[in-house]
Scaffold this motif. Sequence first.
Motif, PDB file in Angstrom:
ATOM      1  N   VAL A 138       0.837  -1.202   0.000  1.00  0.00           N
ATOM      2  CA  VAL A 138       0.000   0.000   0.000  1.00  0.00           C
ATOM      3  C   VAL A 138       0.873   1.253   0.000  1.00  0.00           C
ATOM      4  CG1 VAL A 138      -1.631   1.368   1.353  1.00  0.00           C
ATOM      5  CG2 VAL A 138      -1.993  -1.092   1.090  1.00  0.00           C
ATOM      6  N   ALA A 139       1.840   1.318   0.918  1.00  0.00           N
ATOM      7  CA  ALA A 139       2.664   2.517   1.043  1.00  0.00           C
ATOM      8  C   ALA A 139       3.568   2.715  -0.165  1.00  0.00           C
ATOM      9  CB  ALA A 139       3.499   2.446   2.321  1.00  0.00           C
ATOM     10  N   ARG A 140       3.938   1.628  -0.819  1.00  0.00           N
ATOM     11  CA  ARG A 140       4.812   1.736  -1.996  1.00  0.00           C
ATOM     12  C   ARG A 140       4.076   2.360  -3.182  1.00  0.00           C
ATOM     13  NH1 ARG A 140       7.248   2.893  -5.692  1.00  0.00           N
ATOM     14  NH2 ARG A 140       8.589   1.665  -7.086  1.00  0.00           N
ATOM     15  N   PRO A 143       0.265   6.036  -2.683  1.00  0.00           N
ATOM     16  CA  PRO A 143       0.523   7.486  -2.716  1.00  0.00           C
ATOM     17  C   PRO A 143       1.012   7.963  -4.076  1.00  0.00           C
ATOM     18  CG  PRO A 143       1.510   6.470  -0.771  1.00  0.00           C
ATOM     19  CD  PRO A 143       1.084   5.357  -1.665  1.00  0.00           C
ATOM     20  N   VAL A 144       1.811   7.143  -4.757  1.00  0.00           N
ATOM     21  CA  VAL A 144       2.289   7.495  -6.090  1.00  0.00           C
ATOM     22  C   VAL A 144       1.111   7.606  -7.058  1.00  0.00           C
ATOM     23  CG1 VAL A 144       3.711   6.744  -8.035  1.00  0.00           C
ATOM     24  CG2 VAL A 144       4.545   6.452  -5.702  1.00  0.00           C
ATOM     25  N   ALA A 145       0.196   6.636  -6.988  1.00  0.00           N
ATOM     26  CA  ALA A 145      -0.973   6.663  -7.871  1.00  0.00           C
ATOM     27  C   ALA A 145      -1.857   7.875  -7.593  1.00  0.00           C
ATOM     28  CB  ALA A 145      -1.773   5.373  -7.714  1.00  0.00           C
ATOM     29  N   PHE A 146      -2.042   8.215  -6.323  1.00  0.00           N
ATOM     30  CA  PHE A 146      -2.841   9.397  -5.985  1.00  0.00           C
ATOM     31  C   PHE A 146      -2.235  10.653  -6.603  1.00  0.00           C
ATOM     32  CE2 PHE A 146      -5.171   7.270  -2.449  1.00  0.00           C
ATOM     33  CZ  PHE A 146      -6.424   7.803  -2.703  1.00  0.00           C
ATOM     34  N   SER A 147      -0.935  10.853  -6.415  1.00  0.00           N
ATOM     35  CA  SER A 147      -0.336  12.087  -6.912  1.00  0.00           C
ATOM     36  C   SER A 147      -0.309  12.119  -8.435  1.00  0.00           C
ATOM     37  CB  SER A 147       1.067  12.276  -6.340  1.00  0.00           C
ATOM     38  OG  SER A 147       1.981  11.349  -6.877  1.00  0.00           O
ATOM     39  N   MET A 148      -0.027  10.985  -9.066  1.00  0.00           N
ATOM     40  CA  MET A 148       0.028  10.954 -10.525  1.00  0.00           C
ATOM     41  C   MET A 148      -1.338  11.218 -11.146  1.00  0.00           C
ATOM     42  SD  MET A 148       2.639   7.795 -11.270  1.00  0.00           S
ATOM     43  CE  MET A 148       2.426   7.910 -13.063  1.00  0.00           C
ATOM     44  N   LEU A 149      -2.364  10.549 -10.642  1.00  0.00           N
ATOM     45  CA  LEU A 149      -3.685  10.657 -11.264  1.00  0.00           C
ATOM     46  C   LEU A 149      -4.422  11.929 -10.864  1.00  0.00           C
ATOM     47  CD1 LEU A 149      -4.885   6.954 -11.028  1.00  0.00           C
ATOM     48  CD2 LEU A 149      -4.381   8.233 -13.116  1.00  0.00           C
ATOM     49  N   ARG A 150      -4.431  12.239  -9.594  1.00  0.00           N
ATOM     50  CA  ARG A 150      -5.212  13.386  -9.098  1.00  0.00           C
ATOM     51  C   ARG A 150      -4.492  14.710  -9.319  1.00  0.00           C
ATOM     52  NH1 ARG A 150      -5.231  12.868  -3.112  1.00  0.00           N
ATOM     53  NH2 ARG A 150      -3.132  13.660  -3.491  1.00  0.00           N
ATOM     54  N   ASP A 151      -3.240  14.777  -8.885  1.00  0.00           N
ATOM     55  CA  ASP A 151      -2.547  16.059  -8.841  1.00  0.00           C
ATOM     56  C   ASP A 151      -1.859  16.411 -10.155  1.00  0.00           C
ATOM     57  OD1 ASP A 151      -3.279  16.070  -6.152  1.00  0.00           O
ATOM     58  OD2 ASP A 151      -1.416  15.106  -5.529  1.00  0.00           O
ATOM     59  N   VAL A 290      -0.773   8.456   2.178  1.00  0.00           N
ATOM     60  CA  VAL A 290      -0.406   7.207   2.859  1.00  0.00           C
ATOM     61  C   VAL A 290      -1.443   6.861   3.915  1.00  0.00           C
ATOM     62  CG1 VAL A 290       1.355   6.028   4.225  1.00  0.00           C
ATOM     63  CG2 VAL A 290       2.049   7.642   2.456  1.00  0.00           C
ATOM     64  N   GLU A 291      -1.829   7.859   4.709  1.00  0.00           N
ATOM     65  CA  GLU A 291      -2.835   7.667   5.751  1.00  0.00           C
ATOM     66  C   GLU A 291      -4.165   7.224   5.147  1.00  0.00           C
ATOM     67  OE1 GLU A 291      -4.853   7.491   9.300  1.00  0.00           O
ATOM     68  OE2 GLU A 291      -2.697   7.769   9.026  1.00  0.00           O
ATOM     69  N   LEU A 292      -4.577   7.883   4.069  1.00  0.00           N
ATOM     70  CA  LEU A 292      -5.842   7.556   3.410  1.00  0.00           C
ATOM     71  C   LEU A 292      -5.845   6.112   2.916  1.00  0.00           C
ATOM     72  CD1 LEU A 292      -8.581   8.405   2.197  1.00  0.00           C
ATOM     73  CD2 LEU A 292      -7.331   9.270   0.207  1.00  0.00           C
ATOM     74  N   ALA A 293      -4.768   5.705   2.239  1.00  0.00           N
ATOM     75  CA  ALA A 293      -4.721   4.361   1.671  1.00  0.00           C
ATOM     76  C   ALA A 293      -4.630   3.291   2.757  1.00  0.00           C
ATOM     77  CB  ALA A 293      -3.536   4.243   0.721  1.00  0.00           C
ATOM     78  N   LEU A 294      -3.821   3.519   3.783  1.00  0.00           N
ATOM     79  CA  LEU A 294      -3.707   2.538   4.860  1.00  0.00           C
ATOM     80  C   LEU A 294      -5.029   2.411   5.628  1.00  0.00           C
ATOM     81  CD1 LEU A 294      -0.143   3.308   6.256  1.00  0.00           C
ATOM     82  CD2 LEU A 294      -0.865   1.206   5.111  1.00  0.00           C
ATOM     83  N   SER A 295      -5.702   3.532   5.843  1.00  0.00           N
ATOM     84  CA  SER A 295      -7.002   3.485   6.534  1.00  0.00           C
ATOM     85  C   SER A 295      -8.024   2.715   5.706  1.00  0.00           C
ATOM     86  CB  SER A 295      -7.506   4.910   6.800  1.00  0.00           C
ATOM     87  OG  SER A 295      -6.634   5.600   7.662  1.00  0.00           O
ATOM     88  N   ALA A 296      -7.982   2.919   4.379  1.00  0.00           N
ATOM     89  CA  ALA A 296      -8.881   2.167   3.508  1.00  0.00           C
ATOM     90  C   ALA A 296      -8.566   0.677   3.551  1.00  0.00           C
ATOM     91  CB  ALA A 296      -8.774   2.692   2.078  1.00  0.00           C
TER      92      ALA A 296
END
Length: 338
Positions: A138-140, A143-151, A290-296
């Motif tokens: 998850v941590a690997r 977060p990369v996918a969130f920043s690439m797709l969203r931001d 990271v927090e969002l994905a781990l919580s999910a």
Amino acid sequence: MKAVVIREFGGPEVMRLEEVPAPVPGPGEVVIRVHAVSVNRTLDLVVRSGKYAVPVTLPHVLGVDPSGVVSAVGPGVTARKVGDRVVTLQFVVPPAANSFPVILGLHVWGGYAQYVKVPVACTHPIPDGVEFTVATVVARHAPVAFSMLRDIAGLKSGDWVLVMGASGGLGSAGIQVAKYLGARVIAAAGADERVKAAVALGADAGINYRAQNLTEEAMRITEKRGVAVVFENIGDPDLFPGAFAALARGGRLITAGGHGGGTVPLDVKQLYLNQNTIIGSFGRIMAADVELALSAAAVGRYRVLIDRILPLADAANAHRLVDERSGLGKVILQPTAS
């Protein structure tokens, strides 16, 4: 402690389990007893081969994403204590303007070891109920996918996105992040069982790009509109043109990977006539993501694909398995089992 050390570049056999000095934390640092670290195609296999684009100093210990238990803290550390369960964030020093980040397992020794030393700032707590193997994956990638797709790519709710290599670590993260953002997802992979696994993660449609025409299928699924975003992480010269041709007018292709070769044909006429954009990025690692994905993951809303878990002593075999693409999901090394 035991660590898998590379003293020369080459095949999997250059990795040898050795006894090396255990790390001692300095100011602002912690030492983690590693419970899980994943095998990554680019940042492990390519680095080991000596073909990575950034110079690597030997001897070296791979492992970009270890997770485990804090075993020692250095002077001034108050954010973590001995016994905390943590993941690591691979950017030991985040990228500044026009500079490459310092990456764990690339520029400094990584997690193919019983213990690893990292700045406390690049650790994050693991929620109760999330296993180390899951937390590592998850941590690997999430977060990369969130920043690439969203931001960076600007994916929005209702957009169509084509995810290449959809059953891989980054691809499977891309599917779930895109669905979280409200997008419609086409999962593309190279075998029927991989497509099926990707669709099970929430994709709206799937394409086997080794058996079907990638562009034609993407256009059929989107009713000839094309996709707003292509999420690419392969760099295969045979696959890239078809993915690029699936873009709608004004669409963006964002890429972070080149294990398929990296040098690809480009239709420049489509690029300017359709006002398409190609973006290269290694993503940004944000603590909130990271927090969002781990919580999910803790409540079962984010899933990872894990092929198998092997002891650290089997690192060479783990690399062979990943290179052969014989499994489905990530291969994990477990130093505590060695």
